[in-house]
Scaffold this motif. Structure first.
Motif, PDB file in Angstrom:
ATOM      1  N   ASN A 117       0.452  -1.128   0.225  1.00 40.00           N
ATOM      2  CA  ASN A 117       0.183  -0.096  -0.430  1.00 40.00           C
ATOM      3  C   ASN A 117       0.681   1.256  -0.074  1.00 40.00           C
ATOM      4  N   ARG A 118       0.412   1.928  -0.557  1.00 39.98           N
ATOM      5  CA  ARG A 118       0.994   3.421  -0.468  1.00 39.98           C
ATOM      6  C   ARG A 118       0.983   4.223   0.573  1.00 39.98           C
ATOM      7  N   THR A 119       2.203   5.375   0.780  1.00 42.77           N
ATOM      8  CA  THR A 119       1.700   5.505   2.577  1.00 42.77           C
ATOM      9  C   THR A 119       1.164   6.380   2.492  1.00 42.77           C
ATOM     10  N   THR A 124       0.450   9.763   3.540  1.00 43.26           N
ATOM     11  CA  THR A 124       0.692  10.762   4.344  1.00 43.26           C
ATOM     12  C   THR A 124      -0.316  12.589   4.829  1.00 43.26           C
ATOM     13  N   ASN A 175      -6.898  11.849   5.799  1.00 38.89           N
ATOM     14  CA  ASN A 175      -7.450  10.296   5.080  1.00 38.89           C
ATOM     15  C   ASN A 175      -7.915  10.010   6.636  1.00 38.89           C
ATOM     16  N   HIS A 229      -0.458  -0.464   7.164  1.00 39.24           N
ATOM     17  CA  HIS A 229      -0.837   0.947   6.777  1.00 39.24           C
ATOM     18  C   HIS A 229       0.594   1.346   7.408  1.00 39.24           C
ATOM     19  N   ARG A 230       0.571   2.014   6.448  1.00 36.75           N
ATOM     20  CA  ARG A 230       2.161   2.464   6.592  1.00 36.75           C
ATOM     21  C   ARG A 230       1.678   4.364   6.057  1.00 36.75           C
TER      22      ARG A 230
END
Length: 279
Positions: free
Chosen positions: A2-4, A6, A10, A79-80
């Protein structure tokens, strides 16, 4: 992968913030676990982690990646987060880069089964999450068989309970019920309540604590309710030599619990007279 994430706006970050509220925790039947030590103890105890949020930039050591891999291997969603959204989601002033969501576990009193000769801590109407967390930590250190929260004034899944317990929330059996339910459970399991009161005649070291015993501590402001004080239960006080007339509830629990541990290390037959009660 998964995308970080930012953005602090969110939806996943907003959900983590909402879970600081008891209303949302109860609605989702979930709670937050933050910190390396707390997560290690949660996982070691078999606690299921549903989602794990990490920020490598905030890790404090070198052991975090192995813990993340261990948790992810169980099927947990990872999740990052970038530092900004992680700090928004975290409830600590100095976040460690690890934050998890877990389902609330069973705290029903009827499912609590301590050893027949165990030592139990009962905490009535404790208001401050930090005190309740510290009591869990103390009970764990003293080898108590369980902690029972009577008439809870704070949620045992409050993030500050988790934090103050240093993960002992996951290592000490915990149950919650009304004072009446707790008294009924103690009678059913044949545990002797030893209540604490500044008005007690006996000092806290003048009782045996042998056999199945529950040390009972009251709220920070009012102490124990009349339901305990008016009952036929042995009572002890912690002598106060200075001008202070009371101790922090968690401190009082620690003093009495460890005195109980000391007295219980002498193995003799217990009798009703040990508690000043009629046979």
């Amino acid at each position: 992968m998964n995308r970080t994430i930012t953005s602090p706006a969110n939806p996943k970050v907003k959900r983590l913030v909402r879970l600081r509220s008891r209303r949302h925790r109860d609605t989702e039947e979930a709670f937050l676990i933050e910190g390396f030590r707390e997560l290690v103890r949660a996982v070691d105890s078999g606690t299921l982690v549903e989602e794990l949020f990490v920020c490598e930039d905030l890790f404090l050591g070198t052991n975090e990646p192995a813990l993340v891999d261990r948790i992810v291997a169980t099927g947990t969603r990872l999740h990052r987060l970038a530092p900004a959204p992680f700090r928004k989601a975290a409830y600590r002033d100095r976040p460690e880069g690890l934050l998890a969501v877990a389902p609330q576990f069973d705290t029903q009193l009827q499912n609590l089964r301590p050893p027949a000769d165990g030592l139990v801590l009962v905490a009535e109407a404790i208001e401050k999450p930090g005190n309740l967390g510290t009591m869990l930590r103390t009970a764990d250190a003293a080898g108590a068989a369980a902690v029972v929260v009577a008439d809870p004034a704070t949620d045992p899944f409050n993030p500050n309970v988790v934090r103050a317990s240093l993960g002992s929330l996951f290592t000490v059996p915990l149950a919650v019920g009304s004072t009446e339910e707790v008294l009924g459970w103690l009678a059913e399991t044949e545990f002797t309540p030893v209540i604490t009161s500044p008005a007690a005649a006996l000092r806290h070291w003048e009782i045996s604590y042998r056999g199945p015993v529950a040390v009972v501590i009251g709220s920070e402001q009012y102490g124990l309710s009349d339901r305990w004080l008016d009952g036929p239960y042995p009572a002890v006080r912690i002598p106060m030599a200075g001008t202070a007339d009371s101790l922090n509830a968690a401190t009082a629990a620690a003093i009495v619990l460890f005195e109980a541990v000391r007295k219980r290390s002498v193995h003799v037959t217990v009798t009703a007279d040990d508690y000043g009660m009629e046979p």
